[in-house]
Design a protein around this motif. Structure first.
Motif, PDB file in Angstrom:
ATOM      1  N   SER A   1       0.844  -1.188   0.000  1.00 13.13           N
ATOM      2  CA  SER A   1       0.000   0.000   0.000  1.00 13.13           C
ATOM      3  C   SER A   1       0.884   1.244   0.000  1.00 13.13           C
ATOM      4  CB  SER A   1      -0.904  -0.013   1.232  1.00 13.13           C
ATOM      5  OG  SER A   1      -1.655   1.159   1.278  1.00 13.13           O
ATOM      6  N   GLU A   2       0.673   2.108  -0.975  1.00 12.58           N
ATOM      7  CA  GLU A   2       1.414   3.351  -1.042  1.00 12.58           C
ATOM      8  C   GLU A   2       0.509   4.480  -0.568  1.00 12.58           C
ATOM      9  OE1 GLU A   2       4.461   3.423  -4.615  1.00 12.58           O
ATOM     10  OE2 GLU A   2       2.419   3.037  -5.321  1.00 12.58           O
ATOM     11  N   ASP A   3       1.104   5.425   0.132  1.00  9.99           N
ATOM     12  CA  ASP A   3       0.290   6.576   0.507  1.00  9.99           C
ATOM     13  C   ASP A   3       0.134   7.496  -0.706  1.00  9.99           C
ATOM     14  OD1 ASP A   3       2.601   8.147   0.297  1.00  9.99           O
ATOM     15  OD2 ASP A   3       2.886   8.317   2.441  1.00  9.99           O
ATOM     16  N   LEU A   4      -0.780   8.417  -0.615  1.00  9.55           N
ATOM     17  CA  LEU A   4      -1.091   9.301  -1.730  1.00  9.55           C
ATOM     18  C   LEU A   4       0.131  10.041  -2.237  1.00  9.55           C
ATOM     19  CD1 LEU A   4      -3.046  10.750  -3.626  1.00  9.55           C
ATOM     20  CD2 LEU A   4      -3.494  12.372  -1.785  1.00  9.55           C
ATOM     21  N   TRP A   5       0.968  10.525  -1.333  1.00 12.91           N
ATOM     22  CA  TRP A   5       2.137  11.303  -1.743  1.00 12.91           C
ATOM     23  C   TRP A   5       3.117  10.442  -2.534  1.00 12.91           C
ATOM     24  CZ3 TRP A   5       0.692  15.902  -1.897  1.00 12.91           C
ATOM     25  CH2 TRP A   5      -0.130  16.446  -0.920  1.00 12.91           C
TER      26      TRP A   5
ATOM     27  N   ASP B   1       4.143  11.290  -6.308  1.00  8.59           N
ATOM     28  CA  ASP B   1       5.571  11.456  -6.595  1.00  8.59           C
ATOM     29  C   ASP B   1       6.001  10.541  -7.739  1.00  8.59           C
ATOM     30  OD1 ASP B   1       8.113  12.639  -6.042  1.00  8.59           O
ATOM     31  OD2 ASP B   1       8.698  10.749  -5.091  1.00  8.59           O
ATOM     32  N   LYS B   2       5.455   9.327  -7.773  1.00  8.45           N
ATOM     33  CA  LYS B   2       5.822   8.367  -8.809  1.00  8.45           C
ATOM     34  C   LYS B   2       5.418   8.871 -10.198  1.00  8.45           C
ATOM     35  CE  LYS B   2       3.611   4.461  -8.602  1.00  8.45           C
ATOM     36  NZ  LYS B   2       3.173   3.082  -8.307  1.00  8.45           N
ATOM     37  N   TYR B   3       4.288   9.583 -10.299  1.00 10.46           N
ATOM     38  CA  TYR B   3       3.789  10.025 -11.595  1.00 10.46           C
ATOM     39  C   TYR B   3       4.120  11.478 -11.930  1.00 10.46           C
ATOM     40  CZ  TYR B   3       1.354   5.617 -11.700  1.00 10.46           C
ATOM     41  OH  TYR B   3       1.072   4.290 -11.711  1.00 10.46           O
TER      42      TYR B   3
END
Length: 81
Positions: free
Chosen positions: A41-45, A49-51
């Motif tokens: 699970s990744e947090d929103l930030w 950041d990835k995109y």
């Protein structure tokens, strides 16, 4: 060729079936491995950041988002009429 799907647990170079398997002893098989890892699970930030910097869009995307998302007239066009 018959294809059967079963779940198995791997320990010390041995696959132990989790599901019942109906095969005769000595049956040769081909194993295709799909590793069932829990999703991280990744947090929103982290997702943002990835995109960041890789999604292309029109230069007025932020100011005219209603036009691009909902199909409304552009704000810039309304001011010119």
């Amino acid at each position: 060729m018959i294809i059967k799907t079963i779940r198995a647990h791997f320990t010390a170079s041995v696959f132990e079936p989790i599901d019942k398997i109906d095969l005769k002893d000595g049956t040769d098989v081909i194993l295709s491995i799909i590793i069932n890892e829990p999703e991280k699970s990744e947090d929103l930030w982290a997702v943002l950041d990835k995109y960041t910097g890789i999604i292309e869009g029109p230069p007025d995307w932020s100011s005219e988002h209603d036009h691009y998302i909902h199909g409304t007239s552009k704000k810039g066009q309304l001011n010119k009429e």
